[in-house]
Design a protein around this motif. Structure first.
Motif, PDB file in Angstrom:
ATOM      1  N   MET A   4       0.828  -1.198   0.000  1.00 57.54           N
ATOM      2  CA  MET A   4       0.000   0.000   0.000  1.00 57.54           C
ATOM      3  C   MET A   4       0.868   1.256   0.000  1.00 57.54           C
ATOM      4  O   MET A   4       0.615   2.202  -0.740  1.00 57.54           O
ATOM      5  CB  MET A   4      -0.936   0.019   1.215  1.00 57.54           C
ATOM      6  N   ILE A   5       1.928   1.245   0.792  1.00 60.62           N
ATOM      7  CA  ILE A   5       2.826   2.401   0.859  1.00 60.62           C
ATOM      8  C   ILE A   5       3.500   2.625  -0.486  1.00 60.62           C
ATOM      9  O   ILE A   5       3.573   3.757  -0.973  1.00 60.62           O
ATOM     10  CB  ILE A   5       3.855   2.217   1.995  1.00 60.62           C
ATOM     11  N   ASP A   6       3.959   1.541  -1.099  1.00 60.08           N
ATOM     12  CA  ASP A   6       4.569   1.673  -2.434  1.00 60.08           C
ATOM     13  C   ASP A   6       3.571   2.222  -3.444  1.00 60.08           C
ATOM     14  O   ASP A   6       3.906   3.075  -4.269  1.00 60.08           O
ATOM     15  CB  ASP A   6       5.101   0.320  -2.916  1.00 60.08           C
ATOM     16  N   HIS A   7       2.343   1.730  -3.381  1.00 62.35           N
ATOM     17  CA  HIS A   7       1.292   2.211  -4.292  1.00 62.35           C
ATOM     18  C   HIS A   7       1.061   3.711  -4.114  1.00 62.35           C
ATOM     19  O   HIS A   7       0.983   4.467  -5.089  1.00 62.35           O
ATOM     20  CB  HIS A   7      -0.011   1.442  -4.046  1.00 62.35           C
ATOM     21  N   LEU A   8       0.981   4.160  -2.859  1.00 66.76           N
ATOM     22  CA  LEU A   8       0.736   5.577  -2.597  1.00 66.76           C
ATOM     23  C   LEU A   8       1.905   6.445  -3.045  1.00 66.76           C
ATOM     24  O   LEU A   8       1.703   7.556  -3.531  1.00 66.76           O
ATOM     25  CB  LEU A   8       0.434   5.797  -1.117  1.00 66.76           C
ATOM     26  N   ARG A   9       3.108   5.948  -2.916  1.00 68.58           N
ATOM     27  CA  ARG A   9       4.289   6.709  -3.347  1.00 68.58           C
ATOM     28  C   ARG A   9       4.333   6.908  -4.858  1.00 68.58           C
ATOM     29  O   ARG A   9       4.842   7.905  -5.337  1.00 68.58           O
ATOM     30  CB  ARG A   9       5.566   6.013  -2.884  1.00 68.58           C
ATOM     31  N   GLN A  10       3.794   5.959  -5.589  1.00 68.98           N
ATOM     32  CA  GLN A  10       3.863   6.011  -7.050  1.00 68.98           C
ATOM     33  C   GLN A  10       2.618   6.638  -7.679  1.00 68.98           C
ATOM     34  O   GLN A  10       2.510   6.677  -8.900  1.00 68.98           O
ATOM     35  CB  GLN A  10       4.053   4.591  -7.599  1.00 68.98           C
ATOM     36  N   THR A  11       1.719   7.138  -6.862  1.00 76.86           N
ATOM     37  CA  THR A  11       0.441   7.653  -7.354  1.00 76.86           C
ATOM     38  C   THR A  11       0.390   9.162  -7.181  1.00 76.86           C
ATOM     39  O   THR A  11       0.900   9.693  -6.199  1.00 76.86           O
ATOM     40  CB  THR A  11      -0.708   6.992  -6.575  1.00 76.86           C
ATOM     41  N   GLN A  15      -5.219  11.067  -7.417  1.00 79.19           N
ATOM     42  CA  GLN A  15      -5.579   9.655  -7.324  1.00 79.19           C
ATOM     43  C   GLN A  15      -5.558   9.177  -5.871  1.00 79.19           C
ATOM     44  O   GLN A  15      -6.389   8.372  -5.463  1.00 79.19           O
ATOM     45  CB  GLN A  15      -4.637   8.804  -8.168  1.00 79.19           C
ATOM     46  N   ILE A  16      -4.610   9.695  -5.079  1.00 75.66           N
ATOM     47  CA  ILE A  16      -4.548   9.338  -3.657  1.00 75.66           C
ATOM     48  C   ILE A  16      -5.786   9.853  -2.936  1.00 75.66           C
ATOM     49  O   ILE A  16      -6.400   9.137  -2.135  1.00 75.66           O
ATOM     50  CB  ILE A  16      -3.261   9.875  -3.006  1.00 75.66           C
ATOM     51  N   LYS A  17      -6.204  11.094  -3.231  1.00 78.58           N
ATOM     52  CA  LYS A  17      -7.421  11.634  -2.620  1.00 78.58           C
ATOM     53  C   LYS A  17      -8.619  10.749  -2.926  1.00 78.58           C
ATOM     54  O   LYS A  17      -9.405  10.415  -2.039  1.00 78.58           O
ATOM     55  CB  LYS A  17      -7.686  13.060  -3.111  1.00 78.58           C
ATOM     56  N   GLU A  18      -8.754  10.357  -4.158  1.00 80.44           N
ATOM     57  CA  GLU A  18      -9.872   9.502  -4.558  1.00 80.44           C
ATOM     58  C   GLU A  18      -9.778   8.126  -3.895  1.00 80.44           C
ATOM     59  O   GLU A  18     -10.769   7.562  -3.455  1.00 80.44           O
ATOM     60  CB  GLU A  18      -9.925   9.361  -6.080  1.00 80.44           C
ATOM     61  N   TRP A  19      -8.567   7.621  -3.810  1.00 86.33           N
ATOM     62  CA  TRP A  19      -8.350   6.320  -3.168  1.00 86.33           C
ATOM     63  C   TRP A  19      -8.826   6.356  -1.727  1.00 86.33           C
ATOM     64  O   TRP A  19      -9.518   5.450  -1.263  1.00 86.33           O
ATOM     65  CB  TRP A  19      -6.865   5.970  -3.258  1.00 86.33           C
ATOM     66  N   PHE A  20      -8.464   7.437  -0.981  1.00 84.19           N
ATOM     67  CA  PHE A  20      -8.905   7.563   0.411  1.00 84.19           C
ATOM     68  C   PHE A  20     -10.405   7.838   0.510  1.00 84.19           C
ATOM     69  O   PHE A  20     -11.047   7.411   1.458  1.00 84.19           O
ATOM     70  CB  PHE A  20      -8.102   8.643   1.140  1.00 84.19           C
ATOM     71  N   ARG A  21     -10.969   8.565  -0.440  1.00 84.08           N
ATOM     72  CA  ARG A  21     -12.425   8.783  -0.441  1.00 84.08           C
ATOM     73  C   ARG A  21     -13.167   7.459  -0.541  1.00 84.08           C
ATOM     74  O   ARG A  21     -14.187   7.260   0.095  1.00 84.08           O
ATOM     75  CB  ARG A  21     -12.821   9.709  -1.588  1.00 84.08           C
ATOM     76  N   GLN A  22     -12.649   6.574  -1.353  1.00 86.95           N
ATOM     77  CA  GLN A  22     -13.287   5.268  -1.529  1.00 86.95           C
ATOM     78  C   GLN A  22     -13.061   4.335  -0.336  1.00 86.95           C
ATOM     79  O   GLN A  22     -13.765   3.358  -0.175  1.00 86.95           O
ATOM     80  CB  GLN A  22     -12.763   4.591  -2.803  1.00 86.95           C
ATOM     81  N   ARG A  23     -12.074   4.656   0.481  1.00 85.86           N
ATOM     82  CA  ARG A  23     -11.723   3.820   1.637  1.00 85.86           C
ATOM     83  C   ARG A  23     -11.707   4.665   2.903  1.00 85.86           C
ATOM     84  O   ARG A  23     -10.702   4.741   3.604  1.00 85.86           O
ATOM     85  CB  ARG A  23     -10.363   3.168   1.399  1.00 85.86           C
ATOM     86  N   ALA A  24     -12.823   5.263   3.213  1.00 81.70           N
ATOM     87  CA  ALA A  24     -12.915   6.181   4.356  1.00 81.70           C
ATOM     88  C   ALA A  24     -12.553   5.500   5.675  1.00 81.70           C
ATOM     89  O   ALA A  24     -12.023   6.132   6.588  1.00 81.70           O
ATOM     90  CB  ALA A  24     -14.311   6.783   4.439  1.00 81.70           C
ATOM     91  N   ALA A  25     -12.824   4.230   5.792  1.00 82.49           N
ATOM     92  CA  ALA A  25     -12.517   3.515   7.033  1.00 82.49           C
ATOM     93  C   ALA A  25     -11.022   3.524   7.327  1.00 82.49           C
ATOM     94  O   ALA A  25     -10.611   3.581   8.493  1.00 82.49           O
ATOM     95  CB  ALA A  25     -13.034   2.088   6.959  1.00 82.49           C
ATOM     96  N   ILE A  26     -10.186   3.474   6.281  1.00 80.95           N
ATOM     97  CA  ILE A  26      -8.734   3.507   6.489  1.00 80.95           C
ATOM     98  C   ILE A  26      -8.326   4.836   7.096  1.00 80.95           C
ATOM     99  O   ILE A  26      -7.531   4.891   8.031  1.00 80.95           O
ATOM    100  CB  ILE A  26      -7.983   3.242   5.167  1.00 80.95           C
ATOM    101  N   ALA A  27      -8.877   5.928   6.598  1.00 77.86           N
ATOM    102  CA  ALA A  27      -8.556   7.248   7.149  1.00 77.86           C
ATOM    103  C   ALA A  27      -8.981   7.334   8.605  1.00 77.86           C
ATOM    104  O   ALA A  27      -8.267   7.900   9.437  1.00 77.86           O
ATOM    105  CB  ALA A  27      -9.230   8.335   6.322  1.00 77.86           C
ATOM    106  N   GLN A  28     -10.126   6.771   8.948  1.00 80.30           N
ATOM    107  CA  GLN A  28     -10.587   6.783  10.344  1.00 80.30           C
ATOM    108  C   GLN A  28      -9.642   5.973  11.227  1.00 80.30           C
ATOM    109  O   GLN A  28      -9.347   6.370  12.354  1.00 80.30           O
ATOM    110  CB  GLN A  28     -11.998   6.242  10.435  1.00 80.30           C
ATOM    111  N   MET A  29      -9.153   4.850  10.732  1.00 80.68           N
ATOM    112  CA  MET A  29      -8.209   4.046  11.513  1.00 80.68           C
ATOM    113  C   MET A  29      -6.897   4.798  11.713  1.00 80.68           C
ATOM    114  O   MET A  29      -6.301   4.761  12.783  1.00 80.68           O
ATOM    115  CB  MET A  29      -7.950   2.711  10.823  1.00 80.68           C
ATOM    116  N   LEU A  30      -6.434   5.500  10.668  1.00 75.04           N
ATOM    117  CA  LEU A  30      -5.187   6.257  10.789  1.00 75.04           C
ATOM    118  C   LEU A  30      -5.328   7.433  11.743  1.00 75.04           C
ATOM    119  O   LEU A  30      -4.348   7.872  12.346  1.00 75.04           O
ATOM    120  CB  LEU A  30      -4.733   6.752   9.410  1.00 75.04           C
ATOM    121  N   ASP A  31      -6.542   7.951  11.896  1.00 71.80           N
ATOM    122  CA  ASP A  31      -6.793   9.066  12.797  1.00 71.80           C
ATOM    123  C   ASP A  31      -7.030   8.620  14.233  1.00 71.80           C
ATOM    124  O   ASP A  31      -7.299   9.442  15.100  1.00 71.80           O
ATOM    125  CB  ASP A  31      -8.001   9.882  12.329  1.00 71.80           C
TER     126      ASP A  31
END
Length: 88
Positions: A4-11, A15-31
Motif C-alpha cells: 500500500m505504501i509503495d502504491h501511494l508513493r507512485q500515485t 488519485q490518492i485523494k480519490e483512493w482515500f475517499r473510496q476507503r474512508a474507514a482507512i482514514a478513520q483508523m489512521l486518525d
C-alpha cells in the motif's frame, strides 16, 4: 502494508485523494490511537495561555531531588573508591 505504501508513493495526489475517499474507514483508523479505540483529538482554535502553576503533588520538589541525587552520587563515589582500594 508495504504494498500500500509503495502504491501511494507512485500515485499522484488526485488519485490518492480519490483512493482515500473510496476507503474512508482507512482514514478513520489512521486518525485513531490504540487500534481505533480512542480518537486523536485535533483542535482548530488558537492556543492561549490561561495560567502558570507550579505544583509537584506527591512528587519530590526539585531541591529534594537534587539533594537526594547528590547523596546518591557521594555514596556511589565512596563505595566505588573503597571497593577499588580493597580490590587493588
Amino acid at each position: 502494508m508495504a504494498d500500500m505504501i509503495d502504491h501511494l508513493r507512485q500515485t499522484d495526489k488526485e488519485q490518492i485523494k480519490e483512493w482515500f475517499r473510496q476507503r474512508a474507514a482507512i482514514a478513520q483508523m489512521l486518525d485513531a490511537r490504540d487500534g481505533g479505540r480512542q480518537p486523536i483529538l485535533i483542535s482548530r482554535h488558537a492556543d492561549e495561555l490561561r495560567r502558570i502553576e507550579r505544583g509537584y503533588g506527591d512528587a519530590q520538589k526539585p531541591e529534594d531531588y537534587l539533594d537526594s541525587f547528590g547523596a546518591y552520587l557521594r555514596d556511589y563515589i565512596l563505595t566505588t573508591y573503597f571497593n577499588f582500594e580493597r580490590n587493588y
